[in-house]
Design an enzyme around this catalytic site. Structure first.
Site, short mmCIF file in Angstrom:
data_model
loop_
_atom_site.label_atom_id
_atom_site.label_comp_id
_atom_site.label_asym_id
_atom_site.label_seq_id
_atom_site.Cartn_x
_atom_site.Cartn_y
_atom_site.Cartn_z
N GLU A 62 0.88 -1.21 0.15
CA GLU A 62 0.01 -0.22 0.10
C GLU A 62 0.85 1.26 -0.13
O GLU A 62 1.85 1.06 0.38
CB GLU A 62 -0.97 -0.05 1.19
CG GLU A 62 -0.17 0.24 2.33
CD GLU A 62 -0.58 -0.32 3.92
OE1 GLU A 62 -0.74 -1.47 3.91
OE2 GLU A 62 -1.02 0.46 4.48
N LYS A 95 2.84 4.57 0.90
CA LYS A 95 3.30 5.08 2.38
C LYS A 95 2.95 6.61 2.15
O LYS A 95 3.50 7.19 1.30
CB LYS A 95 4.85 4.93 2.50
CG LYS A 95 5.35 5.45 3.65
CD LYS A 95 6.73 4.97 3.93
CE LYS A 95 7.23 5.43 5.24
NZ LYS A 95 7.19 6.80 5.52
N ASP A 113 2.67 10.48 3.10
CA ASP A 113 3.48 11.65 3.50
C ASP A 113 2.91 12.42 4.38
O ASP A 113 2.70 13.42 3.96
CB ASP A 113 4.46 11.94 2.42
CG ASP A 113 5.59 12.81 3.01
OD1 ASP A 113 6.02 12.45 4.22
OD2 ASP A 113 6.43 13.15 2.29
N TYR A 168 -4.30 2.65 8.64
CA TYR A 168 -3.54 1.57 8.05
C TYR A 168 -3.19 0.37 9.10
O TYR A 168 -2.24 -0.50 8.89
CB TYR A 168 -2.55 2.10 7.18
CG TYR A 168 -1.50 2.92 7.87
CD1 TYR A 168 -0.72 2.56 8.92
CD2 TYR A 168 -1.68 4.42 7.35
CE1 TYR A 168 0.02 3.69 9.57
CE2 TYR A 168 -0.79 5.30 7.93
CZ TYR A 168 -0.16 4.99 9.09
OH TYR A 168 0.84 5.87 9.43
N LYS A 193 10.95 2.70 -0.49
CA LYS A 193 11.30 4.23 -0.65
C LYS A 193 11.19 4.62 -2.35
O LYS A 193 11.91 3.79 -2.85
CB LYS A 193 12.09 4.86 0.07
CG LYS A 193 12.18 4.64 1.45
CD LYS A 193 10.65 5.23 2.11
CE LYS A 193 10.83 6.63 2.74
NZ LYS A 193 11.66 7.01 3.63
N CYS A 217 41.98 20.71 14.64
CA CYS A 217 40.67 20.75 15.06
C CYS A 217 40.38 22.42 14.92
O CYS A 217 40.98 23.29 15.31
CB CYS A 217 40.41 20.42 16.33
SG CYS A 217 38.59 21.01 16.73
N CYS A 263 39.56 23.91 18.43
CA CYS A 263 40.05 24.05 19.47
C CYS A 263 41.58 23.95 19.19
O CYS A 263 42.41 24.09 20.10
CB CYS A 263 39.68 23.23 20.72
SG CYS A 263 40.01 21.25 20.14
N CYS A 314 39.18 15.14 16.24
CA CYS A 314 39.66 16.06 17.12
C CYS A 314 40.20 15.18 18.57
O CYS A 314 39.46 14.31 18.90
CB CYS A 314 38.83 17.20 17.48
SG CYS A 314 39.27 18.15 19.09
N CYS A 372 37.56 20.42 23.97
CA CYS A 372 37.23 21.19 22.60
C CYS A 372 35.89 21.72 22.89
O CYS A 372 34.89 20.58 23.31
CB CYS A 372 37.17 20.15 21.55
SG CYS A 372 36.63 20.65 20.14
S1 IVH Z 1 2.73 1.00 8.89
C1 IVH Z 1 4.58 -0.61 13.05
N1 IVH Z 1 1.40 1.91 6.73
O1 IVH Z 1 5.39 5.62 7.96
C2 IVH Z 1 4.66 0.46 11.97
N2 IVH Z 1 2.99 3.50 8.13
O2 IVH Z 1 8.19 5.25 8.71
C3 IVH Z 1 3.25 0.62 11.47
N3 IVH Z 1 3.26 5.56 7.27
O3 IVH Z 1 5.19 6.28 11.42
C4 IVH Z 1 3.32 1.56 10.33
N4 IVH Z 1 2.06 5.45 5.56
O4 IVH Z 1 3.57 7.47 10.03
C5 IVH Z 1 2.23 2.04 7.98
N5 IVH Z 1 0.45 2.51 4.97
C6 IVH Z 1 1.43 2.76 6.00
C7 IVH Z 1 2.00 4.13 6.27
C8 IVH Z 1 2.64 4.31 7.34
C9 IVH Z 1 2.67 6.24 6.28
C10 IVH Z 1 4.00 6.40 8.06
C11 IVH Z 1 3.84 6.30 9.52
C12 IVH Z 1 5.09 5.70 10.36
C13 IVH Z 1 5.98 5.92 9.20
C14 IVH Z 1 7.17 4.95 9.44
#
Ligand code: IVH
Length: 733
Positions: A153, A155, A157, A263, A351, A456, A459, A474, A480
């Protein structure tokens, strides 16, 4: 890695280092026209405005006692914005333009998460996805031909949020915070249309987790409205979402168009399903929005194919995503896989590739970090990389600048990097931007090879490179100032003492003025500056309320868990996860301190005990022992500990576990589970798992093929079990 973290810390603090001396000083520039300001004047003026606006903010929000009129406040803010518009590269990391409304963190109540909110490990390449699958199979002991289903699914942002429902009613909403303690944003969350106030058919207790985000269209419209009103505009939708959710006045949140995708989940009074997919469908039935691009996949090939589909739609989704999350679908397997210290084994985030841009390298600064590492930082002509203006990037170390990797092998075809060069900058997600490449054809004729300092810059002590170390350090130690101040900043940072109101900026100012020279001094601050001639409340930027709040926050941390103390000491190679393990192993401060002294010979039982800790290598062990053996450092640590009440490291409640507190060693082949799973399970039951047999070992679990360890156990009279014997022992727990 360590150096990168230090550069990260520096970059986060932005210009504070160079600006430290400027922050408080009044300058004569205030009346100058913005257009006539030189860069030096502009920098000083921005520092002055930041201090003045911070003071006005704290007077208004924290002390409820405004010191200037709204019109004066607006004029200062506008002047600040005008200077920033003229000199974007001088914009401070603590710029008043980025301060949204009231100081949020201080104003929210705290909520302890009953189930920690963790982050995700990362995969960047297709091979990493295959490796993710392989490592899961290895951990579970599953052959490659056994089917294993995952969900994939987007991720999102945004920022994560945990919603607690009791009896179907929304009773609490908390941000992630540090993963264990978040901010109470319940009334704000209630204003988000995607978040139901009441749900039916759900378990009595249900914590729904997901991401709050803002769509591109809503983000653009919000920024237009803000600009029209002369208010703050946001750099990207994620900042806008975070700034909008974390408003003390929930009515402001209501006016901001936030959305929410569910999620995951935290505490549950009964399971939602047997699979991730089923659980997501259950959340949908309760009325939550879930992401329509969620799909089930049978293995890495299908996962990568779905990643490509999502990547192809990324630009047209209408909201920001930064990758694809894969999760093991079977929840019983998720349970068996469990967690590493901060990430689940059963999920990873694939990613999207980093974003790139070309710009001019204007200079190379050398930053000195907490452990003395000299880190080169690229000063760049500001350039937008994936929507964010970048003016600093890491150059890693001196070999990297020369065009060599840590083994002395050429990188970038051996091209070195010179001031004046056109360089390629990239960033991926939140990580520090890096200089990746250089265009030699565009090199100015006069550009000279960079000479890395051997003294350094802070210092003047010798800066030396140990054989095999990519980093020059250093040798000034505590003399320092850069090391001392970086150590202090680390000490007050999140995973360490995390003192409210005492951040990197305050530490730097206190250090500069001689108020704090080492961590112990923080705990005597009130005795020295709480009353008398010089008082904290009279300092620029402070008042009665904020000074008292700081003293309370410091007192609050006098009692500190052992793991945080260990991490806070900032010992090289000893990160947060290692600190936890060390704390669990030794239990108390006294046992740890004694153990380090006894291990000084680098041999014998105390050393074996130390090196037997899971994840401990000779390098980390040497670094720990060194910190306790070095006289000045040890004395500083002792002064600190004398101020503290160090809490014993607590394992999870294992009172009904027959192996709690026992030291267990696994050897030979295990047939019912992999070594990793056996170890994780033993640790969950409160046992210490060690790699070597010694007089301290309580149980040796020996599978077929066990050799010298089994022999040693017999010699030492250690109880030895086979795998079935071990499983019988821990059955019913
Ligand atoms: S599962 C145990 N699913 O990504 C971890 N996270 O880098 C459960 N995030 O803190 C997270 N989309 O804020 C999950 N489809 C998704 C997500 C997701 C965004 C974020 C979430 C988490 C961060 C981790």
């Amino acid at each position: 890695m360590l150096d990168l973290l230090m550069v990260a810390a520096y970059l986060q603090q932005g210009r504070q280092q160079s600006g430290a001396g400027l922050v408080i000083s009044e300058t004569p520039n205030a009346d100058l026209e913005v257009d006539t300001l030189t860069p030096e004047q502009a920098e000083a003026e921005l520092a002055r405005l930041a201090a003045q606006l911070a003071r006005a903010n704290s007077a208004y929000h924290t002390n409820d006692a405004p010191e200037i009129s709204d019109a004066e406040y607006d004029a200062l803010k506008q002047r600040n914005a005008a200077i920033e518009a003229r000199y974007p590269q001088l914009k401070r990391s603590d710029s008043p333009s980025d301060v949204v409304g009231a100081a949020p963190a201080a104003g929210f109540g705290k909520i302890a998460h009953s189930v920690a909110m963790l982050s995700l490990s990362n995969a960047f390449q297709d091979e990493d996805v295959a490796e993710f699958d392989t490592s899961i199979r290895k951990y579970l002991g599953l052959a490659p031909d056994v089917p294993l289903t995952y969900t994939a699914e987007p991720k999102i942002d945004g920022l994560s949020l945990s919603l607690r429902y009791e009896g179907g009613k929304l009773v609490q909403a908390a941000t992630r915070g540090d993963g264990n303690i978040g901010e109470n944003v319940t009334s704000n969350a209630r204003t988000i249309a995607d978040i139901p106030h009441e749900i039916s058919g759900a378990p009595e207790i249900l914590e729904v987790r997901g991401e709050v985000y803002m769509s591109h269209a809503d983000f653009e419209a919000l920024n237009m409205r803000q600009a029209d009103r002369g208010g703050k505009t946001f750099a990207n939708p994620r900042n806008a979402a975070a700034g909008s959710l974390r408003q003390l006045d929930a009515e402001i949140t209501r006016a901001r168009p936030l959305r929410f995708f569910a999620y995951a989940w935290g505490s549950l009074s009964e399971p939602l399903s047997q699979t991730q997919w089923g659980a997501i469908k259950a959340l949908e039935k309760f009325g939550f929005s879930t992401n329509p691009l969620t799909q089930r996949c049978d293995g890495p090939d299908q996962m990568i194919a779905h990643y490509r589909r999502i990547e192809a739609q990324r630009a047209s989704l209408g909201y920001d995503i930064d990758g694809v999350v894969y999760k093991v679908d079977d929840l019983a397997l998720q349970d068996r896989l469990g967690f590493r210290s901060t990430t689940p084994r059963w999920a990873t985030a694939h990613k999207f590739p980093a974003e790139l841009a070309w710009t001019r390298l204007e200079g190379i600064d050398i930053q000195v970090g907490r452990t003395g590492a000299l880190s080169p930082v690229a000063r760049l002509s500001p350039v937008t990389v994936g929507g964010v203006v970048v003016s600093n990037a890491t150059l890693h170390n001196e070999d990297y600048i020369k065009g060599l990797d840590s083994k002395g092998v050429e990188i970038r075809g051996g091209k070195d990097i010179r001031v004046g060069d056109l360089v390629q900058v990239y960033r991926a997600g939140d990580v520090i931007p890096k200089v990746a490449d250089v265009d030699i054809a565009k090199r100015p004729q006069e550009a000279e090879a960079f000479v890395f300092p051997t003294l350094c810059p802070e210092c003047g002590s010798d800066a030396v490179r140990e054989p095999g170390d990519a980093v020059r350090r250093c040798t000034g130690g505590l003399i320092c100032p850069a090391q001392a101040v970086e150590k202090l900043k680390h000490f007050v940072s999140r995973g360490a003492f995390d003192i409210d109101g005492l951040g990197a900026k305050q530490v730097e100012q206190f250090y500069t003025d001689g108020w704090i020279a080492e961590p112990a001094d923080i705990f005597t601050l009130q005795a020295r500056y709480g009353a008398g001639v010089q008082q904290l409340k009279n300092r620029e930027g402070w008042g009665e309320k904020s000074a008292n709040a700081l003293f309370v926050a410091i007192e609050d941390k006098r009692k500190i868990p052992l793991a945080r103390l260990i991490f806070g000491l900032g010992i090289r190679h000893v990160g947060e996860a290692a600190s936890n393990m060390i704390a669990l192993h030794y239990g108390t401060w006294d046992a740890l301190a004694q153990g380090m002294l006894d291990a000084r010979s680098l041999e014998g039982p105390a050393y074996e005990d130390l090196i037997g800790i899971d994840g401990m290598g000779a390098v980390m062990a040497g670094s720990l022992i060194g910190a306790f053996a070095q006289e000045a450092e040890r004395a500083s640590i002792e002064r600190l500990v004398a101020e503290l009440v160090v809490q014993e490291a607590q394992r999870a409640d294992t009172s009904d576990s027959p192996v709690a507190g026992k030291t267990v060693v696994f050897t030979g082949t295990l047939e019912k589970m992999t070594r990793a799973e056996a170890k994780a399970r033993a640790e969950r039951l409160g046992a210490k798992v060690s790699g070597s047999v010694s007089a301290k070992t309580d149980i040796l679990v020996a599978g077929p093929g066990a050799g010298s360890k089994a022999k040693k156990a017999v010699e030492l009279g250690v109880e030895t079990l086979d795998e079935d014997g071990w499983l019988a022992l821990i059955a019913n727990t």
